[in-house]
Design an enzyme around this catalytic site. Structure first.
Site, PDB file in Angstrom:
ATOM      1  N   CYS A   2      91.122  60.858  20.673  1.00 60.04           N
ATOM      2  CA  CYS A   2      92.234  61.495  20.006  1.00 60.04           C
ATOM      3  C   CYS A   2      91.931  61.681  18.513  1.00 60.04           C
ATOM      4  O   CYS A   2      91.369  60.809  17.863  1.00 60.04           O
ATOM      5  CB  CYS A   2      93.539  60.717  20.130  1.00 60.04           C
ATOM      6  SG  CYS A   2      94.036  60.416  21.814  1.00 60.04           S
ATOM      7  N   ARG A  27      86.729  64.377  19.393  1.00 58.49           N
ATOM      8  CA  ARG A  27      87.373  63.105  19.736  1.00 58.49           C
ATOM      9  C   ARG A  27      88.217  63.191  21.009  1.00 58.49           C
ATOM     10  O   ARG A  27      88.764  62.189  21.468  1.00 58.49           O
ATOM     11  CB  ARG A  27      88.277  62.650  18.580  1.00 58.49           C
ATOM     12  CG  ARG A  27      87.523  62.433  17.281  1.00 58.49           C
ATOM     13  CD  ARG A  27      88.476  62.080  16.163  1.00 58.49           C
ATOM     14  NE  ARG A  27      89.023  60.758  16.350  1.00 58.49           N
ATOM     15  CZ  ARG A  27      88.479  59.636  15.921  1.00 58.49           C
ATOM     16  NH1 ARG A  27      87.347  59.670  15.247  1.00 58.49           N
ATOM     17  NH2 ARG A  27      89.056  58.475  16.139  1.00 58.49           N
ATOM     18  N   TRP A  75      92.620  62.662  23.944  1.00 52.34           N
ATOM     19  CA  TRP A  75      91.815  62.165  25.059  1.00 52.34           C
ATOM     20  C   TRP A  75      92.728  61.202  25.798  1.00 52.34           C
ATOM     21  O   TRP A  75      93.135  60.182  25.246  1.00 52.34           O
ATOM     22  CB  TRP A  75      90.561  61.449  24.538  1.00 52.34           C
ATOM     23  CG  TRP A  75      89.617  61.076  25.630  1.00 52.34           C
ATOM     24  CD1 TRP A  75      88.639  61.857  26.164  1.00 52.34           C
ATOM     25  CD2 TRP A  75      89.550  59.819  26.325  1.00 52.34           C
ATOM     26  NE1 TRP A  75      87.980  61.170  27.150  1.00 52.34           N
ATOM     27  CE2 TRP A  75      88.514  59.918  27.274  1.00 52.34           C
ATOM     28  CE3 TRP A  75      90.259  58.624  26.239  1.00 52.34           C
ATOM     29  CZ2 TRP A  75      88.174  58.870  28.130  1.00 52.34           C
ATOM     30  CZ3 TRP A  75      89.918  57.579  27.090  1.00 52.34           C
ATOM     31  CH2 TRP A  75      88.887  57.707  28.019  1.00 52.34           C
ATOM     32  N   ASN A 101      96.935  57.787  17.871  1.00 55.12           N
ATOM     33  CA  ASN A 101      95.617  57.542  18.461  1.00 55.12           C
ATOM     34  C   ASN A 101      95.510  56.041  18.666  1.00 55.12           C
ATOM     35  O   ASN A 101      95.631  55.283  17.710  1.00 55.12           O
ATOM     36  CB  ASN A 101      94.545  58.045  17.477  1.00 55.12           C
ATOM     37  CG  ASN A 101      93.145  57.551  17.824  1.00 55.12           C
ATOM     38  OD1 ASN A 101      92.851  57.284  18.973  1.00 55.12           O
ATOM     39  ND2 ASN A 101      92.301  57.444  16.815  1.00 55.12           N
ATOM     40  N   GLY A 102      95.325  55.610  19.905  1.00 52.19           N
ATOM     41  CA  GLY A 102      95.214  54.174  20.175  1.00 52.19           C
ATOM     42  C   GLY A 102      95.953  53.823  21.438  1.00 52.19           C
ATOM     43  O   GLY A 102      96.283  54.704  22.252  1.00 52.19           O
ATOM     44  N   GLU A 483      67.998  56.496  28.032  1.00 53.40           N
ATOM     45  CA  GLU A 483      68.718  57.458  27.194  1.00 53.40           C
ATOM     46  C   GLU A 483      68.570  58.879  27.745  1.00 53.40           C
ATOM     47  O   GLU A 483      69.529  59.657  27.746  1.00 53.40           O
ATOM     48  CB  GLU A 483      68.211  57.342  25.746  1.00 53.40           C
ATOM     49  CG  GLU A 483      68.731  58.370  24.758  1.00 53.40           C
ATOM     50  CD  GLU A 483      70.252  58.368  24.567  1.00 53.40           C
ATOM     51  OE1 GLU A 483      70.943  57.480  25.090  1.00 53.40           O
ATOM     52  OE2 GLU A 483      70.733  59.298  23.907  1.00 53.40           O
ATOM     53  N   LYS A 487      71.689  61.235  28.881  1.00 51.20           N
ATOM     54  CA  LYS A 487      71.917  62.602  28.364  1.00 51.20           C
ATOM     55  C   LYS A 487      72.125  63.569  29.520  1.00 51.20           C
ATOM     56  O   LYS A 487      72.998  64.410  29.491  1.00 51.20           O
ATOM     57  CB  LYS A 487      70.717  63.081  27.530  1.00 51.20           C
ATOM     58  CG  LYS A 487      70.542  62.445  26.188  1.00 51.20           C
ATOM     59  CD  LYS A 487      71.547  62.857  25.135  1.00 51.20           C
ATOM     60  CE  LYS A 487      72.743  61.983  25.117  1.00 51.20           C
ATOM     61  NZ  LYS A 487      72.770  60.786  24.374  1.00 51.20           N
ATOM     62  N   GLU A 490      75.593  62.943  31.371  1.00 51.30           N
ATOM     63  CA  GLU A 490      76.844  63.208  30.649  1.00 51.30           C
ATOM     64  C   GLU A 490      77.105  64.682  30.397  1.00 51.30           C
ATOM     65  O   GLU A 490      78.264  65.079  30.326  1.00 51.30           O
ATOM     66  CB  GLU A 490      76.949  62.389  29.358  1.00 51.30           C
ATOM     67  CG  GLU A 490      76.037  62.808  28.244  1.00 51.30           C
ATOM     68  CD  GLU A 490      76.191  61.935  27.014  1.00 51.30           C
ATOM     69  OE1 GLU A 490      77.306  61.511  26.702  1.00 51.30           O
ATOM     70  OE2 GLU A 490      75.171  61.682  26.351  1.00 51.30           O
ATOM     71  N   HIS A 506      60.335  47.797  43.501  1.00 56.12           N
ATOM     72  CA  HIS A 506      61.279  46.758  43.928  1.00 56.12           C
ATOM     73  C   HIS A 506      62.564  47.354  44.487  1.00 56.12           C
ATOM     74  O   HIS A 506      63.581  46.681  44.535  1.00 56.12           O
ATOM     75  CB  HIS A 506      61.575  45.814  42.753  1.00 56.12           C
ATOM     76  CG  HIS A 506      60.337  45.142  42.266  1.00 56.12           C
ATOM     77  ND1 HIS A 506      59.774  44.064  42.908  1.00 56.12           N
ATOM     78  CD2 HIS A 506      59.516  45.437  41.230  1.00 56.12           C
ATOM     79  CE1 HIS A 506      58.668  43.709  42.271  1.00 56.12           C
ATOM     80  NE2 HIS A 506      58.496  44.533  41.246  1.00 56.12           N
ATOM     81  N   LYS A 605      83.921  61.801  21.861  1.00 52.63           N
ATOM     82  CA  LYS A 605      82.798  61.255  21.126  1.00 52.63           C
ATOM     83  C   LYS A 605      83.024  59.835  20.636  1.00 52.63           C
ATOM     84  O   LYS A 605      82.170  58.987  20.723  1.00 52.63           O
ATOM     85  CB  LYS A 605      82.466  62.157  19.942  1.00 52.63           C
ATOM     86  CG  LYS A 605      81.204  61.701  19.236  1.00 52.63           C
ATOM     87  CD  LYS A 605      80.525  62.804  18.535  1.00 52.63           C
ATOM     88  CE  LYS A 605      79.185  62.334  18.003  1.00 52.63           C
ATOM     89  NZ  LYS A 605      78.205  62.074  19.082  1.00 52.63           N
TER      90      LYS A 605
HETATM   91  C1  F6R Z   1      76.349  59.314  24.500  1.00 53.13           C
HETATM   92  C2  F6R Z   1      77.193  58.824  23.439  1.00 53.13           C
HETATM   93  C3  F6R Z   1      77.877  57.518  23.637  1.00 53.13           C
HETATM   94  C4  F6R Z   1      77.925  56.743  22.314  1.00 53.13           C
HETATM   95  C5  F6R Z   1      78.777  55.480  22.485  1.00 53.13           C
HETATM   96  C6  F6R Z   1      78.776  54.627  21.238  1.00 53.13           C
HETATM   97  O1  F6R Z   1      75.732  60.521  24.162  1.00 53.13           O
HETATM   98  O2  F6R Z   1      77.364  59.449  22.431  1.00 53.13           O
HETATM   99  O3  F6R Z   1      77.281  56.778  24.642  1.00 53.13           O
HETATM  100  O4  F6R Z   1      76.628  56.409  21.938  1.00 53.13           O
HETATM  101  O5  F6R Z   1      80.082  55.848  22.801  1.00 53.13           O
HETATM  102  O6  F6R Z   1      79.278  55.330  20.157  1.00 53.13           O
HETATM  103  P1  F6R Z   1      78.994  54.871  18.671  1.00 53.13           P
HETATM  104  O7  F6R Z   1      77.534  54.982  18.445  1.00 53.13           O
HETATM  105  O8  F6R Z   1      79.788  55.819  17.840  1.00 53.13           O
HETATM  106  O9  F6R Z   1      79.458  53.458  18.556  1.00 53.13           O
END
Ligand code: F6R
Length: 610
Positions: A2, A27, A75, A101-102, A483, A487, A490, A506, A605
């Site tokens: 949010c 957000r 969100w 937001n929260g 990672e 990517k 997601e 395994h 994000k």
């Molecule tokens: C994936 C992504 C998330 C963030 C995670 C932590 O692409 O962006 O997995 O890495 O939510 O976020 P931060 O780094 O802002 O604490």
């Protein structure tokens, strides 16, 4: 999770609010809404399910006048992402509007109490309870606007950033935060609110980062009144924010994600310069007086930042010879970890607002650990709750899938390992000099990897038809495999898993078939030969191999269906290069599948709720 925007001043509020919402859309983008007190004195609320552009369509041809307003991009937490649950929410009489937001944890009990007093609810949200509670306190106790918000916030439990309007006070916005971020921008006779500084830059560079339990009263034409939610007056600390507005725009790219992948030569350069200054300049003693007490390091983070933390484990153990544990913040905070006086916690976060990471460091500090944070967003909550901070200085990251933040985190933590090792005598002077100069070449080498886009596009063609996919790597490239898989899943919604290559035997090797491509990080390393055997085992089972190899490689390249070559670097620096083709790969696959790259479904994000 949010985004909140607010404006009060001499301009028309609506364009400021909508522009701010676009900047905060990373957000959350389940719904969006705006509340304005119009020139005729009515409280107009427009909202829409979906994105900010849908809100703009809804609001077209409506009364958008007014120099005071609040807005929200959501969100969903409580209640599905539909129209009824979209913010702003109104009080029973329609006099008050709130954006939030929260998460309000005691909302059920408050709702019951309000239902008993005849209040009815239109939405399923926890937020509506807060605005009804404010109205209830106004009516029951005759409290004026500011006092009613203050009293209500004393009664709610949980986390919030809120902004509230009262039609009877068309010259005032009341806002507050606890656990969710809120920034005030102070212009000339005008004030701005934002969940971060991005809706504010371009109007003013003077900002106030609210602390937890701060409440602010913004009145047209007067100064800001800052107080705690218990009513203690505070003096606002105005800071200058330096953010290049062009970094908040796509700058000719189709997506923020591609822009941010492609700007890694610049973001890494800025990161390396700043981090070198922090770790070897006059401030280095702050960092190392803390680290040098450490018998053990515990790295805590979430998602991509957790993967960067795993890269750091390999680097710190190898170079500084200090034991490192890496823990998901969401697990660490609840599993009653053993924290000893000699433990130093390193929190890694791009946004600096991730709720679990913030709570994890709060818990660790309470138990006596010192906390160093590695963070990208200046002034955010995690650095402000840490003993020491090293900023990664990668610039604003807007794309929901983190890319340039990862390379900056990995570079920062690797440099920290090198400098720490040198100080401890576990990295020789000669190795220190050569590693530090090699780090300086990384921006240019990343640029060379970016030139291999055609090879990555060819790989993407194959992957875009796969229902599922494995990523493998070894040593410090095992986190790169994790990672790369994150990517892909997601943004393209293809199921993907990362594994240490030797673990295939395994269990996961049972999955190998023509339909399960294996993306292999197979650059030169001390155990390259072992990895070659792992690739052979996959080939022997008709698996299809897509490989990231070192320039000039012939062995893996011969076995792989498709390859992308990256320049040779010392192994501990290789994650910073090797992730780049995997970022591009997920981007191209998502584009081929027609996915919404910058706003993948169900995600936001900045995860400011647990
Ligand atoms: C994936 C992504 C998330 C963030 C995670 C932590 O692409 O962006 O997995 O890495 O939510 O976020 P931060 O780094 O802002 O604490």
């Amino acid at each position: 999770m949010c985004g909140i925007v607010g404006y009060i001043g001499k301009r028309q509020a609506y364009p400021v609010l909508v522009k701010g919402l676009h900047r905060l859309e990373y957000r959350g983008y389940d719904s969006a809404g705006v509340a304005l007190i119009s020139e005729s004195g009515s409280l107009n609320v427009y909202k829409s399910q979906g994105k900010v552009s849908d809100l703009e369509d809804t609001a077209q041809n409506r009364d958008l006048t007014g120099c005071i307003g609040i807005a929200h991009t959501r969100w969903a937490t409580h209640g599905e992402p539909g129209f009824l649950n979209a913010h702003p929410h109104l009080s029973q009489s329609g006099r008050l509007a709130i954006v939030h937001n929260g998460i309000i944890e005691n909302y059920a009990a408050l709702r019951e109490m309000l239902l008993d007093h005849g209040y009815t609810f239109r939405s399923e949200t926890d937020t509506e309870v807060v605005v009804q509670l404010i109205e209830y306190l106004q009516e029951k106790d005759g409290l004026p606007f500011v006092d009613s918000v203050q009293r209500a916030l004393q009664m709610v439990e949980g986390s919030y950033a809120v902004a509230v309007l009262d039609i009877r006070r068309p010259d005032t916005i009341v806002a507050a935060r606890k656990g969710s971020p809120l920034v005030v921008g102070a212009g000339d006779d005008e004030f701005f609110l934002g969940s971060d500084a991005s809706p504010i830059v371009g109007y003013t560079d003077r900002v106030i980062y609210l602390d937890d339990e701060d409440m602010v009263v913004l009145r047209q034409g007067t100064d800001i009144t800052l107080m705690s939610i218990r009513g203690e007056r505070k003096t606002p600390q105005i800071r200058r924010v330096t953010m290049d507005v062009s970094q908040l725009e796509k700058g000719g790219y189709d997506h923020f994600m591609l822009k941010e992948i492609c700007e890694q030569p610049q973001s890494l350069r800025s990161c390396l310069q700043s981090v070198r200054q922090t770790l070897t300049g006059p401030d280095a003693e702050h960092v190392f007086s803390l680290l040098e007490q450490a018998d053990r390091v515990i790295i805590t983070a979430c998602g991509t930042s957790w993967h960067a933390g795993l890269v750091a484990k390999y680097a710190i153990e190898r170079m500084a010879r200090v034991p490192v544990e890496v823990d998901y913040a969401s697990e660490f905070r609840y599993r009653q970890p053993v924290i000893n006086p000699g433990d130093v916690v390193i929190a890694v976060s791009q946004s600096g607002e991730t709720a679990d990471t913030l709570a994890a460091i709060g818990m660790a500090r309470k138990q006596g650990a010192k906390v160093l944070s590695v963070c990208n967003v200046i002034g955010s909550s995690i650095p402000r709750s840490s003993d020491v901070v090293v900023y990664t200085m990668a610039g604003p990251e807007i794309g929901v899938a983190s890319t340039k933040a990862f390379t900056a985190q990995a570079a920062t933590l690797t440099m920290l390992a090198i400098v720490w090792g040198h100080r401890r005598g576990t990295v020789s002077g000669q190795d220190y000099d050569s590693l530090m100069s090699e780090m300086d070449t990384l921006p240019e080498l990343v640029g060379r990897v970016l030139d291999r886009k055609d090879d990555v596009r060819a790989m993407a063609q194959t992957l875009s038809f796969a229902p599922s996919c494995l990523y493998i790597g070894r040593g410090c490239n095992y986190p790169v495999a994790l990672e790369g898989a994150l990517k892909l899943k997601e943004i393209s919604y293809i199921h993907a898993e990362g594994y240490p290559a030797a673990e295939m035997k395994h269990g996961p090797i049972a999955l190998i078939s023509q339909d399960m491509p294996v993306v292999t990080v197979a650059t030169e390393s001390a155990i390259y030969d072992k990895l070659v055997s792992n690739v052979q085992e996959i080939r022997a089972r008709q698996g299809r191999v897509m490989a990231v190899v070192t320039e000039g490689d012939t062995e893996v390249a011969r076995m792989a269906d498709r390859c992308v070559a990256v320049p040779q670097v010392t192994e501990c620096l290789s994650p910073i290069l090797n992730i780049v083709p995997l970022q591009l790969l997920s981007y191209y696959v998502a584009c081929l599948k027609g996915c919404d790259v910058d706003q993948p479904r169900n995600l936001a994000k900045s995860v400011t709720v647990e």
